[in-house]
Design a protein around this motif. Structure first.
Motif, short mmCIF file in Angstrom:
data_model
loop_
_atom_site.label_atom_id
_atom_site.label_comp_id
_atom_site.label_asym_id
_atom_site.label_seq_id
_atom_site.Cartn_x
_atom_site.Cartn_y
_atom_site.Cartn_z
N ALA A 49 0.83 -1.22 0.00
CA ALA A 49 0.00 0.00 0.00
C ALA A 49 0.86 1.27 0.00
N THR A 50 2.16 1.12 -0.19
CA THR A 50 3.14 2.24 -0.22
C THR A 50 3.26 2.96 1.11
N LEU A 51 2.88 2.31 2.19
CA LEU A 51 2.97 2.96 3.51
C LEU A 51 4.25 2.60 4.23
N LEU A 52 4.98 1.66 3.68
CA LEU A 52 6.30 1.30 4.22
C LEU A 52 7.23 1.12 3.03
N ALA A 70 2.49 7.48 -6.33
CA ALA A 70 1.23 8.15 -6.68
C ALA A 70 0.40 7.26 -7.61
N ARG A 71 1.08 6.61 -8.57
CA ARG A 71 0.34 5.74 -9.53
C ARG A 71 -0.19 4.51 -8.82
N VAL A 72 0.63 3.97 -7.91
CA VAL A 72 0.20 2.76 -7.19
C VAL A 72 -0.99 3.09 -6.31
N ARG A 73 -0.94 4.23 -5.63
CA ARG A 73 -2.03 4.62 -4.72
C ARG A 73 -3.35 4.77 -5.47
N ALA A 74 -3.26 5.22 -6.73
CA ALA A 74 -4.49 5.38 -7.52
C ALA A 74 -5.12 4.03 -7.83
N TRP B 252 -3.57 8.01 4.34
CA TRP B 252 -2.27 8.16 3.67
C TRP B 252 -2.16 7.34 2.39
N VAL B 253 -2.96 6.28 2.27
CA VAL B 253 -2.88 5.44 1.07
C VAL B 253 -3.61 6.09 -0.11
N ARG B 406 7.35 12.12 4.36
CA ARG B 406 8.26 11.05 4.79
C ARG B 406 7.52 10.02 5.65
N ARG B 407 6.71 10.51 6.56
CA ARG B 407 5.98 9.56 7.42
C ARG B 407 4.99 8.74 6.60
N ARG B 408 4.43 9.37 5.57
CA ARG B 408 3.47 8.67 4.72
C ARG B 408 4.13 7.51 3.99
N LYS B 409 5.41 7.65 3.69
CA LYS B 409 6.13 6.56 3.03
C LYS B 409 6.75 5.60 4.02
N GLY B 410 6.55 5.88 5.31
CA GLY B 410 7.12 5.00 6.33
C GLY B 410 8.60 5.22 6.54
#
Lengths: 241, 418
Positions: A49-52, A70-74, B252-253, B406-410
């Motif tokens: 989910a691009t959060l890590l 950005a593209r993945v999140r869409a 954030w996603v 930055r936090r949004r990308k972990g």
């Protein structure tokens, strides 16, 4: 390529390895991710989910590398493990806000919000404040926000945990229906019965490593178990299957 | 624009916003600024005798120089200086290192034409000065320049201000001896009735009754904003930048760019936190129009002063709240920022109406319906301070975007070691 492709994925929290050399090809359809608590399921899903960030390896979602966030999140809809929302907003407002964050216009929202509420049996709660929802309704609202922008890839993290049997069955059926529409649905749980009921493909994750990736029937055949639960236990106790 | 409207809706549904609005109104009401009633601090034509006990800057270099030099000497002898260093202009007690103390001694020696250590004590109570509550020296009415140590014969104003500039730099800036403020701090003389009357007439000519009341309104409102202005921002950002991963990840996603999210949210906070001020502006304008007649007020005065005086402080509070919450994911801003606001307020209690705090980023004070000429004289400083506050708000907002991205990308905000 449609679906998710994971090659040699690594992730570390400081010195601790959370994911080690994970390789998976997740095709469109409903795909289960099974593992005990702390196996690395949520870490994997948050990376997708691009959060890590991934500290090693390469991952693509429908052919798009994760670096193009950005593209993945869409393309991705995500239901976090412990989904929560703003207690003072109504269900309709919550979806309106999430839709706006996903770049949906007013017309899209006018069409999609009622449709999604109907699909998730939440029409009656449209004007209800989030704080008044039951656990099951909140989970359904979580799925609603994840599918609102009609993403081709859906990542749902332990959606059935803590639900009563009726809600569990309903949610599983809903995920199967979403997958039947051509989506890639990745569904994590530590309840083997949930996966056995609706998934054809699955991966078993244990201590950050993939112990098995294939079909439910294949895992049962390989371990000689009658149920997926027994097969899973044999798999994680016996090392690589 | 749609995201901005959604953020507005979320702000309006948050308890912290209504608490802020209530605190703002109650604070202003408790200070008697809603509205200023007849009798109290009302803006009235000065009467003969009103000038008694009032000191105004005299601008006489022959008076300013010995007073300024003597206060510097007194503070140097005790090695205790009070400064308000920029950019926050917060009160600071300075003790100089041995090297810097010696360097300042050389500055004084150049001013007096003799070794500073050989000069007579010039501490609190020295002729012509009063010790103020915070320990600084304040020239008494008129001062007694003759009783002060004599400056080097032939010392010019240019040499003197250059020396004061050097002293101010040694002290880290923001001291009473900064050349720009010398005329405001020293060489004060008793006011004359004619001057008070001229000031009143100038005020009436310029922005009438409402301008005078608007300055007092802003003086109080800026305090409430410094104390409470960041709280709605902290609460709103905390709703999805805080520890509740279930909300945070779902937001954030999304596809929305971080800059767009932060900008829409800060703009919504700014607009809605300013709304109670605008409503009070309108109500007060109507009230004073009723009291003095429509012809005796400047209809846009409250709005003009609020935008100029209050909006930059509000922008700074919102941006700082956004940054602290986005960067830490905690409610630390709810404690830190009001504390900073409080510090800024108490730092300026020494000069509420003399324009000395006009450069403050958070709390420029005026604290009177009078002193129009002080306002006019110090307007460039006020504008510079307000501009700096807006610029800093922009920088903090950009930093909030960086931190949230930055936090949004972990990715951790800071990496220690390899």
């Amino acid at each position: 390529m449609q679906g998710i492709e994971i090659n040699h994925l690594e992730h570390r929290y400081g010195r601790k390895a959370a994911l080690c050399d994970v390789n998976l090809r997740i095709p469109p359809g409903l795909y289960g991710l099974l593992g005990r608590n702390g196996a690395g399921k949520t870490t994997l899903m948050r990376i997708l989910a691009t959060l890590l960030p991934c500290t090693g390896g390469r991952v693509t979602v429908n052919g798009v590398p994760l670096a193009e966030a950005a593209r993945v999140r869409a393309m991705v809809g995500y239901l976090p493990q412990d989904f929560a929302a703003w207690p003072r907003l109504t269900v309709r407002e919550t979806l309106g806000y999430f839709g706006t964050l996903s770049g949906m216009g007013a017309r899209d929202l006018q069409k999609r919000v009622p449709a999604v509420l109907a699909a998730l049996h939440l029409q009656a709660q449209a004007g209800t404040k989030v704080r008044a929802l039951s656990g099951g309704m909140l989970r359904r609202l979580g799925v609603a926000q994840a599918v609102l922008h009609d993403p081709p890839v859906l990542i749902v993290d332990e959606p059935t945990a803590g639900l009563d049997p009726e809600e569990r069955v309903r949610l599983r059926a809903l995920l199967a229906a979403l997958a039947a529409q051509g989506r890639t649905v990745l569904f994590s749980t530590h309840i083997a019965a949930d996966i056995e009921a609706v998934c054809t493909g699955l991966a078993v994750l244990d201590a950050g490593r993939v112990r098995y990736a294939g079909t439910v029937a294949g895992l049962k055949a390989r371990t000689g178990a009658k149920t997926l639960e027994q097969a899973y236990l044999a798999c994680v106790r016996g090392g690589d299957a | 624009m749609r995201l901005f409207l959604w953020e507005c809706r979320r702000v309006l549904k948050s308890v912290s916003y209504w608490l802020f609005a209530a605190a703002l109104v109650l604070f202003l009401y408790s200070q008697g600024a809603l509205p200023v009633t007849e009798g109290g601090d009302a803006f009235v034509r000065p009467q003969p005798g009103d000038e008694r006990g009032v000191l105004v800057p005299g601008g006489d270099e022959a008076l300013i120089m010995p007073q300024a030099a003597a206060t510097l000497l007194g503070a140097w002898q005790e090695n205790r200086f009070t400064t308000y260093p920029p950019p926050l202009c917060v009160w600071r007690q300075v003790r100089l290192s041995e090297t810097k103390h010696a360097a300042l001694g050389e500055v004084l020696a150049a001013l007096y034409g003799q070794d500073a250590a050989a000069l007579p004590p010039c501490g609190p109570g020295a002729a012509g000065f009063l010790a103020s509550a915070d320990g600084t020296l304040v020239p008494a009415a008129g001062g007694d320049a003759a009783a002060l140590p004599a400056l080097r014969p032939g010392l010019t104003w240019e040499e003197f201000t250059a020396a004061m500039g050097k002293a101010d730099r040694l002290l880290g800036g923001g001291s009473d001896w900064a050349p720009a403020g010398l005329g405001r701090k020293f060489g004060l003389v008793p006011a004359r009735y004619a001057d008070l009357l001229a000031e009143y007439e100038a005020c009436m000519q310029h922005d009438r009754y409402t301008g005078a009341y608007a300055r007092l309104f802003c003086d109080y409102a800026v305090l409430a904003l410094a104390l409470f202005g960041a709280l709605p921002a902290v609460a709103l950002f905390l709703q999805d930048a805080g520890a509740r991963r279930g909300v945070r990840d779902a937001v954030w996603v999304r596809r929305v760019p971080t800059a767009g999210l932060v900008a829409a949210r800060c703009a919504a906070l700014l607009a809605l936190e300013f709304l109670p001020i605008l409503i009070m502006d309108a109500a007060l304008t109507a009230y004073y129009a009723g009291r003095y007649g429509a012809g005796a007020i400047a209809p846009g005065a409250f709005l003009r002063y609020s935008v100029l005086w209050l909006l930059p402080t509000l922008a700074l509070c919102v941006a700082a709240g956004a940054l602290l919450t986005a960067a830490t994911g905690t409610a630390a801003g709810a404690a830190v920022l009001p504390a900073l606001g409080w510090l800024s307020i108490i730092s300026h209690t020494g000069g509420l109406s003399d324009g000395s705090s006009y450069g403050s980023l958070l709390t420029p004070r005026h604290n009177t319906v009078g002193r129009f000429l002080v306002y006019q004289r110090n307007l460039p400083r006020l504008l510079a301070g307000r501009g700096a506050a807006l610029a800093l708000a922009g920088v903090l907002t950009a930093a909030a975007v960086w931190a949230l991205r930055r936090r949004r990308k972990g990715v951790p905000l800071w990496r220690f070691g390899n």
